[in-house]
Design a protein around this motif. Structure first.
Motif: not given
Ligand code: MN
Length: 393
Positions: A143-156, A166-170
Motif C-alpha cells: 500500500d505504498a501509494t497510499r502511504s505518507h511519503l516521508d515514512f515510506l522514504t525512511d522505511m526504504m 532491492l526495495v519495491s513499492v506496491a
C-alpha cells in the motif's frame, strides 16, 4: 539498441493464486513453474510458505525443478517465518526472500494495529535476520501509494541500511496513476542514492497496471512484478504478456530488454488458463479470442491486403494463434469473396457477389454471425446465388 535489462518477477504462483476461486495443487504449481522458467522469467515467486503444508511442499518441489530462474517466497518480518523460508528454499539454485509489510496509515492502524515506529522496528529486525540467509532479499512496502511519503522514504532508506538488495513499492489497491508511479520511482531512486535497484508491484483496479508498470520502468525501475494473463487479487496484477509485448514493440524508444522467450508467450498463457481453470474476456489484450480477430468489412479488406493494417504485431511471432475473420453484420464484399475462395468457390459474377454480401449482412444482423466457411457456401446455394468452382486457395 536496448541497454537496460529489466527483471521480470513473476508472481502468478503467489498473487495469481490468491485470486478468489483459483486453487493450484502442488503438481500444477510445479508445471507452471517449469513453464515460467522455460519462458525466461528471471524470478519466480513460488508462494507464501506460511500458508501451510501443501504450499510448502509445492515450493520445495519447485526448487528442485527450476533451472535458471531465481525462486522467491513471500514472508512477513517474523524470525520463525524467515527461518522456515530459508529451509524451504535450501534446494533452489538461486533463492530470494521477499519480505513485506504495509506502510499506509490505514493498514498500520486497522490491520497491523501497530504504530509506525513499531512497523519500522519489526521490519528492520526481520531484514537483518534474513540478510545472508538467501542469495538475495527484497523488501516491499505494501500500500505504498497510499502511504505518507516521508515514512515510506525512511522505511526504504532503513531497509537499505539493514541489508536488502532491492526495495519495491506496491500499488496494492491499483489506484495510482502512471504519473504517480513515475514520481514515486524517481523519488525512491534519489532517496536510496542508487545503492539498490527499485521494484514495483502494480494492481489493475483502474485498468492501469500495465501503464503504471511501464511508467515505473521509464522512471528507472529495475524489477517489475507481473502475472501471466494478469490473474491476481480482485482485478488482478500487471500482466506479463502486456508488459513484455509493450517493451518489445517499443524497445527502440524505451531502450530496455527482458529475458522472455517470445515464441513461448502464447503457450505459457494457455497453460496458465488451463491449469487455473480460468478464461479471459473475449477482448482481453493479446490473448482474448477477439484480440486478433476481425469482422468489419473495411478492416478485413485491409487485412487481406496486408495484415499489418489492423494488427501491430503478428500473433504467430508470440506463439499466439491467428484470430482470423468472422462473417457477421459488419462483413464486406472482400471477406465474402475470401471465404468463398477458401472453400474453392467464387461468385459467378460481381453482381452475384453483391447480392450474397447483402444477404449475408441481413441474415447475420437478424440471427448472428456465421460460424464456418461451409455455412456460407450452403447459405449462398439456398439463396440462389450462382457460384462457380475454383481451385482451393
Ligand atoms: Mn499484490
Amino acid at each position: 539498441v536496448p541497454d537496460r535489462y529489466i527483471w521480470i518477477y513473476d508472481t502468478t504462483l503467489r498473487d495469481g493464486e490468491q485470486a478468489p476461486g483459483v486453487h493450484l495443487t502442488p503438481e500444477k504449481k510445479v508445471r507452471i513453474a517449469r513453464a515460467l522458467d522455460e519462458a525466461g522469467v528471471d524470478i519466480i515467486e513460488a508462494g507464501f510458505p506460511a500458508n501451510g503444508r501443501s504450499e510448502q511442499k509445492a515450493i520445495r518441489m519447485i526448487c528442485k525443478e527450476v533451472e535458471n530462474a531465481t525462486v522467491a517466497v513471500l514472508s512477513r518480518p517474523i524470525k520463525s517465518e524467515i527461518e522456515l523460508c530459508e529451509d524451504i528454499l535450501s534446494r533452489a539454485n538461486s533463492s530470494r526472500l521477499h519480505l513485506w509489510i504495509a506502510t499506509s496509515p490505514i493498514h498500520m492502524e486497522h490491520k497491523l494495529k501497530l504504530v509506525p515506529d513499531d512497523v519500522m522496528e519489526r521490519t528492520m529486525v526481520g531484514i537483518r535476520h534474513a540478510s545472508g540467509r538467501f542469495d538475495s532479499v527484497h523488501f516491499t512496502a505494501e500500500d505504498a501509494t497510499r502511504s505518507h511519503l516521508d515514512f515510506l522514504t525512511d522505511m526504504m532508506r532503513e531497509a537499505v541500511r539493514s541489508g536488502v538488495d532491492l526495495v519495491s513499492v506496491a500499488d496494492t489497491l491499483g489506484c495510482a496513476l502512471p504519473e504517480h508511479m513515475t514520481l514515486l520511482v524517481q523519488h525512491l531512486i534519489g532517496a536510496v542514492k542508487g545503492r539498490v535497484p527499485i521494484g514495483v508491484h502494480c494492481h489493475n483496479d483502474l485498468g492501469l497496471a500495465t501503464a503504471n508498470t511501464l511508467a515505473a520502468i521509464r522512471a528507472g525501475a529495475k524489477q517489475v512484478d507481473v502475472t501471466v494473463t494478469g490473474i491476481g487479487e480482485r482485478a488482478g496484477n500487471a500482466s506479463l504478456e502486456q508488459v513484455y509485448v509493450s517493451l518489445l514493440f517499443h524497445e527502440r524508444h524505451l531502450k530496455v530488454k527482458t529475458g522472455i522467450d517470445r515464441d513461448k508467450l502464447g503457450s505459457l498463457c494457455n497453460l496458465i488458463m488451463e491449469e487455473m481453470g480460468i478464461s479471459v474476456p473475449l477482448y482481453q489484450p493479446l490473448i482474448g479470442e477477439n484480440a486478433f480477430k476481425h469482422e468489419s468489412g473495411i478492416h478485413v479488406h485491409g487485412m487481406l491486403n496486408n495484415p499489418m493494417t489492423y494488427e501491430f504485431v503478428d500473433p504467430k511471432d508470440f506463439g499466439i494463434s491467428e484470430g482470423g475473420f468472422t462473417i457477421g453484420k459488419h462483413t464486406g464484399k472482400a471477406a465474402v469473396r475470401f471465404f468463398l475462395e477458401r472453400n474453392g468457390y467464387a461468385a459467378a459474377r460481381e453482381e452475384e457477389l453483391n447480392r450474397l454480401t447483402e444477404a449475408v449482412k441481413e441474415r447475420t444482423a437478424e440471427k448472428g454471425p456465421f460460424l464456418t466457411d461451409d455455412e456460407l457456401v450452403e447459405f449462398a446455394r439456398k439463396n440462389g446465388i450462382e457460384l462457380v468452382r475454383r481451385g482451393v486457395v
